[in-house]
Design a protein around this motif. Structure first.
Motif, mmCIF file in Angstrom:
data_model
loop_
_atom_site.group_PDB
_atom_site.id
_atom_site.type_symbol
_atom_site.label_atom_id
_atom_site.label_comp_id
_atom_site.label_asym_id
_atom_site.label_seq_id
_atom_site.Cartn_x
_atom_site.Cartn_y
_atom_site.Cartn_z
ATOM 1 N N THR A 1 0.844 -1.189 0.000
ATOM 2 C CA THR A 1 0.000 0.000 0.000
ATOM 3 C C THR A 1 0.880 1.240 0.000
ATOM 4 O O THR A 1 1.843 1.324 0.769
ATOM 5 N N ALA A 2 0.557 2.201 -0.854
ATOM 6 C CA ALA A 2 1.324 3.450 -0.898
ATOM 7 C C ALA A 2 0.425 4.592 -1.336
ATOM 8 O O ALA A 2 -0.378 4.445 -2.261
ATOM 9 N N GLN A 3 0.556 5.715 -0.676
ATOM 10 C CA GLN A 3 -0.166 6.916 -1.074
ATOM 11 C C GLN A 3 0.616 7.659 -2.151
ATOM 12 O O GLN A 3 1.850 7.655 -2.155
ATOM 13 N N VAL A 4 -0.116 8.288 -3.058
ATOM 14 C CA VAL A 4 0.490 9.090 -4.120
ATOM 15 C C VAL A 4 -0.007 10.529 -3.979
ATOM 16 O O VAL A 4 -1.221 10.769 -4.013
ATOM 17 N N SER B 204 8.511 19.815 -0.253
ATOM 18 C CA SER B 204 9.054 18.527 0.181
ATOM 19 C C SER B 204 7.939 17.625 0.671
ATOM 20 O O SER B 204 6.914 18.091 1.180
ATOM 21 N N LEU B 205 8.164 16.321 0.522
ATOM 22 C CA LEU B 205 7.232 15.316 1.037
ATOM 23 C C LEU B 205 8.037 14.218 1.730
ATOM 24 O O LEU B 205 9.115 13.844 1.271
ATOM 25 N N ARG B 206 7.497 13.728 2.836
ATOM 26 C CA ARG B 206 8.178 12.663 3.568
ATOM 27 C C ARG B 206 7.242 11.458 3.714
ATOM 28 O O ARG B 206 6.102 11.583 4.167
ATOM 29 N N TYR B 207 7.746 10.312 3.306
ATOM 30 C CA TYR B 207 7.022 9.064 3.486
ATOM 31 C C TYR B 207 7.476 8.388 4.768
ATOM 32 O O TYR B 207 8.675 8.244 5.023
ATOM 33 N N PHE C 221 12.002 5.852 6.346
ATOM 34 C CA PHE C 221 11.525 7.038 5.648
ATOM 35 C C PHE C 221 12.047 7.087 4.219
ATOM 36 O O PHE C 221 13.063 6.481 3.884
ATOM 37 N N LYS C 222 11.323 7.807 3.401
ATOM 38 C CA LYS C 222 11.746 8.152 2.055
ATOM 39 C C LYS C 222 11.241 9.562 1.799
ATOM 40 O O LYS C 222 10.059 9.863 2.027
ATOM 41 N N THR C 223 12.124 10.437 1.364
ATOM 42 C CA THR C 223 11.716 11.824 1.150
ATOM 43 C C THR C 223 11.916 12.237 -0.308
ATOM 44 O O THR C 223 12.759 11.684 -1.023
ATOM 45 N N PHE C 224 11.132 13.224 -0.709
ATOM 46 C CA PHE C 224 11.239 13.825 -2.032
ATOM 47 C C PHE C 224 11.191 15.341 -1.864
ATOM 48 O O PHE C 224 10.289 15.856 -1.188
#
Length: 403
Positions: free
Chosen positions: A172-175, A243-246, A262-265
């Motif tokens: 599951t992942a949000q976009v 920025s966005l942080r997962y 975490f994974k960031t963009f």
């Protein structure tokens, strides 16, 4: 963009010069717009291709003018086809968005029950995006649209897939979907992030080739299921960056426990592009790394165990911290905030599993002198006094500790 909902633009040929700019506008915002002039190529059966696009469209924008209402032809047929599909929709959905190109144009009787948008209004672009996002929210199970003070709006959809097997997987992942009437190409954000998500999903699918080696149906489903869940933060807009942080939780089938990371963009807003590494924003990379490491070691060392003892003990070992921040690759999960560059550290990176995950912020005054000039401006750091004493109390840190 084959998995992006299709938006069909309907118009009469005489209005093509007035509709084409709105096609370009929607494309710049990241929407999968369809216009016959742009999509049809020589040799295609245009009637069949138009009907196929209509049938697969998530939403139809019909441009009405004095030209279209006075002519018989494809606009009239497209309206009838759209109304046929409208019967399949819920009453609260917006499947057809009628747009007046001429304010004095007669409104087709077939569309008389719908709310029209006026293309001559100053805020038409905003209204069109909101109408489209409303429908796509329902179509893709997105969260509600949010627009912050910067004028950047967003919603989120979910990619989810599950396979019951030995092992199985639950993915599951949000976009995040960004849009703005002022800034171009924000829609590329979703495509870039989807690439990362789909690559991860592909890896889980490839695991189906290992069926039965270490797992069996005698185990509980949880124990024999690889789990990956990625929840995306709301966008953090600072200066000319977003920025966005997962926050990611994953569990490998058969493991003793799951893990968090975490994974960031981070993106430059205009021109819009992906800031692929923190190292790339600095002119003096060596000094910047040393200063960031010094600040992070200081901040992470301040975190204490929560206990009833009179003198609290440090939570993290300095050697573990230094190993977890040893190079630029170790500092890849960052976001730009108003306070500074905030770093996120997952399970095991700067401490043992039991200490949890951690965050620490490096204030801009600590590293502004090493930034490339464009990033000094973009991060609102150009005004800082590079020779001023370090304001260490501006750096913040926190941790989540597993009980």
């Amino acid at each position: 963009m084959t998995d992006t909902p299709l938006i069909f633009l309907s118009y009469t040929t005489a209005d093509r010069p007035r509709v084409a700019p709105w096609y370009d506008f929607l494309k710049r915002q990241g929407f999968n717009a369809w216009m016959d002039k742009e999509q049809l190529i020589g040799g295609q059966q245009w009637d069949y291709e138009i009907r196929r696009a209509l049938n697969s469209a998530a939403l139809i924008v019909i441009f009405i003018s004095n030209h279209s209402v006075n002519r018989r032809g494809y606009v009239q047929r497209e309206i009838r086809l759209a109304l046929t599909k409208l019967e399949e929709k819920l009453a609260s959905d917006i499947y057809i968005v009628p747009v007046l190109l001429d304010t004095d144009a007669a409104r087709p009787e077939l569309l008389s029950d719908l709310q029209f948008l006026d293309a001559t209004d100053e805020g038409f672009g905003d209204h069109l995006i909101l109408s489209i996002q409303h429908q796509l929210t329902a179509a893709e199970n997105r969260t509600e649209i949010t627009i912050d003070e910067s004028g950047i709006g967003w919603s989120k959809s979910v990619i989810a897939e599950e396979h019951i097997g030995v092992p199985g997987y639950s993915f599951t992942a949000q976009v995040p979907h960004l849009f703005s009437t002022e800034y171009k190409n924000l829609g590329d954000c979703a495509d870039i992030i989807k690439g990362w998500i789909k690559e991860g999903l592909s890896e889980y699918r490839s695991g189906l080739l290992s069926q039965g080696q270490y797992w069996s149906f005698g185990q509980s489903r949880f124990r024999r299921t690889h789990t990956w869940d990625a929840a995306c933060s709301d966008p953090i807009v600072h200066g000319q960056t977003v920025s966005l942080r997962y926050s990611i939780y994953w569990y490998g089938a058969g493991a003793a426990h799951g893990n968090s990371g975490f994974k960031t963009f981070s993106f430059f807003i205009e021109p819009f592009f992906h800031i692929r590494s923190l190292e790339s924003i600095f002119d003096n990379k060596t000094n910047a790394l040393v200063e960031i490491q010094s600040c992070l070691l200081q901040e992470l060392s301040r975190i204490k165990w929560s206990s009833s003892e009179e003198e609290e003990q440090p939570l993290l070992d300095p050697n573990d911290i230094q190993a977890g921040i040893k190079d630029w690759e170790a500092l890849k999960n960052f976001v730009f905030t108003s306070a500074g560059i905030e770093f996120a550290f997952g399970s095991y990176q700067v401490g043992s599993y039991v200490t949890g995950v951690h965050f620490a912020t490096v204030p801009y005054n600590r590293i502004a002198a090493f930034l490339h000039q464009d990033y000094q401006e973009a991060l609102n750091a150009s005004y800082l006094d590079f020779n001023a004493p370090h304001f260490e109390d501006q750096a913040t840190s926190s941790s989540d500790i597993d009980e």
